[in-house]
Design a protein around this motif. Structure first.
Motif, short mmCIF file in Angstrom:
data_model
loop_
_atom_site.label_atom_id
_atom_site.label_comp_id
_atom_site.label_asym_id
_atom_site.label_seq_id
_atom_site.Cartn_x
_atom_site.Cartn_y
_atom_site.Cartn_z
N MET A 24 -54.48 -24.46 -33.48
CA MET A 24 -55.21 -24.47 -34.75
C MET A 24 -54.83 -23.21 -35.54
O MET A 24 -55.03 -22.10 -35.08
N PHE A 25 -54.21 -23.42 -36.69
CA PHE A 25 -53.80 -22.28 -37.50
C PHE A 25 -55.01 -21.58 -38.13
O PHE A 25 -55.97 -22.22 -38.55
N LYS A 26 -54.91 -20.23 -38.23
CA LYS A 26 -55.96 -19.44 -38.86
C LYS A 26 -55.42 -18.57 -39.99
O LYS A 26 -56.18 -17.94 -40.71
N LYS A 27 -54.09 -18.53 -40.11
CA LYS A 27 -53.46 -17.69 -41.13
C LYS A 27 -52.34 -18.48 -41.79
O LYS A 27 -51.74 -19.36 -41.19
N TYR A 28 -52.05 -18.11 -43.05
CA TYR A 28 -50.97 -18.77 -43.75
C TYR A 28 -49.62 -18.37 -43.17
O TYR A 28 -48.74 -19.21 -43.01
N PHE A 84 -58.05 -21.77 -44.70
CA PHE A 84 -58.42 -20.77 -43.69
C PHE A 84 -59.62 -19.90 -44.08
O PHE A 84 -60.31 -19.37 -43.23
N GLN A 85 -59.82 -19.70 -45.36
CA GLN A 85 -60.92 -18.86 -45.84
C GLN A 85 -61.57 -19.51 -47.05
O GLN A 85 -60.96 -20.31 -47.75
N SER A 86 -62.81 -19.13 -47.31
CA SER A 86 -63.50 -19.64 -48.51
C SER A 86 -63.15 -18.75 -49.69
O SER A 86 -63.98 -18.00 -50.21
N ILE A 101 -49.09 -17.29 -32.96
CA ILE A 101 -49.34 -18.71 -32.74
C ILE A 101 -50.36 -19.27 -33.73
O ILE A 101 -50.37 -20.47 -34.01
N SER A 102 -51.23 -18.38 -34.28
CA SER A 102 -52.24 -18.86 -35.23
C SER A 102 -51.74 -18.84 -36.67
O SER A 102 -52.50 -19.16 -37.59
N SER A 103 -50.48 -18.46 -36.87
CA SER A 103 -49.91 -18.42 -38.23
C SER A 103 -49.11 -19.68 -38.50
O SER A 103 -48.31 -20.11 -37.67
N LYS A 104 -49.32 -20.26 -39.65
CA LYS A 104 -48.66 -21.52 -40.00
C LYS A 104 -47.17 -21.33 -40.26
O LYS A 104 -46.35 -22.20 -39.94
N TYR A 105 -46.82 -20.18 -40.85
CA TYR A 105 -45.41 -19.90 -41.15
C TYR A 105 -45.04 -18.52 -40.61
O TYR A 105 -45.89 -17.64 -40.48
N LEU A 106 -43.76 -18.35 -40.33
CA LEU A 106 -43.21 -17.05 -39.94
C LEU A 106 -42.23 -16.62 -41.04
O LEU A 106 -41.20 -17.27 -41.25
#
Length: 364
Positions: free
Chosen positions: A1-5, A38-40, A68-73
């Motif tokens: 589950m991603f938490k960061k862009y 990921f954020q409001s 692992i929680s980042s959608k892109y590198l």
């Protein structure tokens, strides 16, 4: 589950561009149709920037979790990062997870896949490209575009939107922001001018009569502040009136012995320098010359001709007389002449104003 862009990977020598890119990304306002997953917030955040820089080793648990929680590198590609084992390890980890297409090379220097000292791709990415040439990643090169365009290309990859649409939107937002900044600057400058820059007021005091005593102290009241001057026909220069008084009406009062008081108002204009003229007028201090006339027996004399300069009058039944002089004829001394049939002519110089003076006529 991603938490960061995105996760930004870089060599410490390229920290300046890494910080710039993170700041730009996190301050980018998302298009209306895009919701932050990921954020409001309406901004493209969070973006994680790896602050460690190890040449070798295994990813720490914390870095592993952020990766692992980042959608892109996003990889800052340069000859510096090409020799960094740590950057290579982060890229290798993303590839092993089957997320090659989520890697965004951001080229700032060097040449991709050159296999020499100009190489800018990390080792792991070069090895993968060598083994799978058909899956070669296309980087975003800031040398081909401006830094702003390169930044928007990164945003378009992250959001999955076309570059042209985002670039047009970015130019509109930039123009709007510049306009807002320009207006804000004007407002700030105007507010500074209005509140911080004081107003000056020069009050010219003019007296047409100069043959009479001058008061030792002249009081000028401007608003609620009193000023004392010691010369008539002078200029009171006030330089500390609060700027907030611009455009307002302010009372001005003049008072001094021997002069009529003046109560007036002046409108301060929007500039800095203001001036007014006060034409002051003498009061009746030196206007009246009066007294009583007696004979040598002490009896009051009626009908005595009183002459002072060109003015004449007669004493009344009580032996009293009074002459009032106009302003331009007032002096500090007057020569009085008294005439009555059967009496000797009387003349004498007295100080003016004369009040309740007594004169005695002697018979011929």
């Amino acid at each position: 589950m991603f938490k960061k862009y995105a996760f930004i990977s870089y060599n410490h020598r390229d920290v300046k561009i890494a910080k710039w890119l993170q700041k730009k990304l996190e301050s980018y306002k998302l298009p209306t149709e895009i919701q932050n997953e990921f954020q409001s917030t309406r901004y493209l955040r969070p973006i994680f920037r790896d602050r460690s820089d190890l040449n070798t080793g295994i990813l720490s648990e914390e870095l592993h979790n952020n990766l692992i929680s980042s959608k892109y590198l996003i990889v800052i590609c340069s000859p510096n990062s090409a020799t960094s084992g740590w950057v290579s390890e982060e890229v290798r980890t993303f590839i092993e997870w089957g997320r090659l297409e989520s890697i965004i090379p951001f080229i700032i220097d060097g040449t991709p896949n050159s296999a020499d000292e100009n190489e800018c791709f990390p080792t792991a990415l070069c090895e993968y490209t060598k083994n799978f040439p058909e899956k070669e990643l296309l980087g975003i090169d800031i040398r081909e575009d401006s830094k702003e365009k390169a930044f928007i290309r990164v945003v378009s990859r992250i959001l999955g939107l076309t570059f042209d649409d985002l670039w047009k939107r970015h130019k509109r937002e930039t123009l709007k922001n510049r306009l807002i900044q320009a207006i804000s600057s004007v407002v700030i400058l105007f507010a500074f001018y209005w509140f911080a820059v004081p107003v000056s007021l020069k009050i010219h005091i003019e007296d047409e009569i100069h043959n009479l005593p001058i008061p030792n102290e002249i009081q000028i009241q401007v608003g609620d502040t009193d000023y004392i001057i010691h010369e008539i026909d002078s200029v009171l220069d006030i330089k500390d009136i609060p700027g907030i008084m611009r455009g307002r009406e302010i009372p001005v009062r003049f008072s001094a012995i021997y002069y009529d008081s003046i109560n007036t108002k002046t409108n301060l204009h929007l500039g800095i320098n203001n001036k007014i003229r006060l034409k002051v007028k003498r009061d009746d201090s030196f206007a009246l010359f009066s007294g009583s006339i007696y004979n040598e027996d002490g009896d009051l004399l009626e009908g005595v001709e009183v002459k002072i300069d060109e003015w004449k009058t007669l004493s009344d039944e009580n032996g009293e007389f009074c002459i009032k002089f106009p302003t331009d004829s007032q002096t500090t001394h007057k020569k009085i002449q008294l005439f009555k049939e059967g009496y000797m002519v009387f003349q004498r110089e007295d100080e003016c104003p004369g009040n309740d003076l007594k004169y005695i006529l002697r018979r011929n």
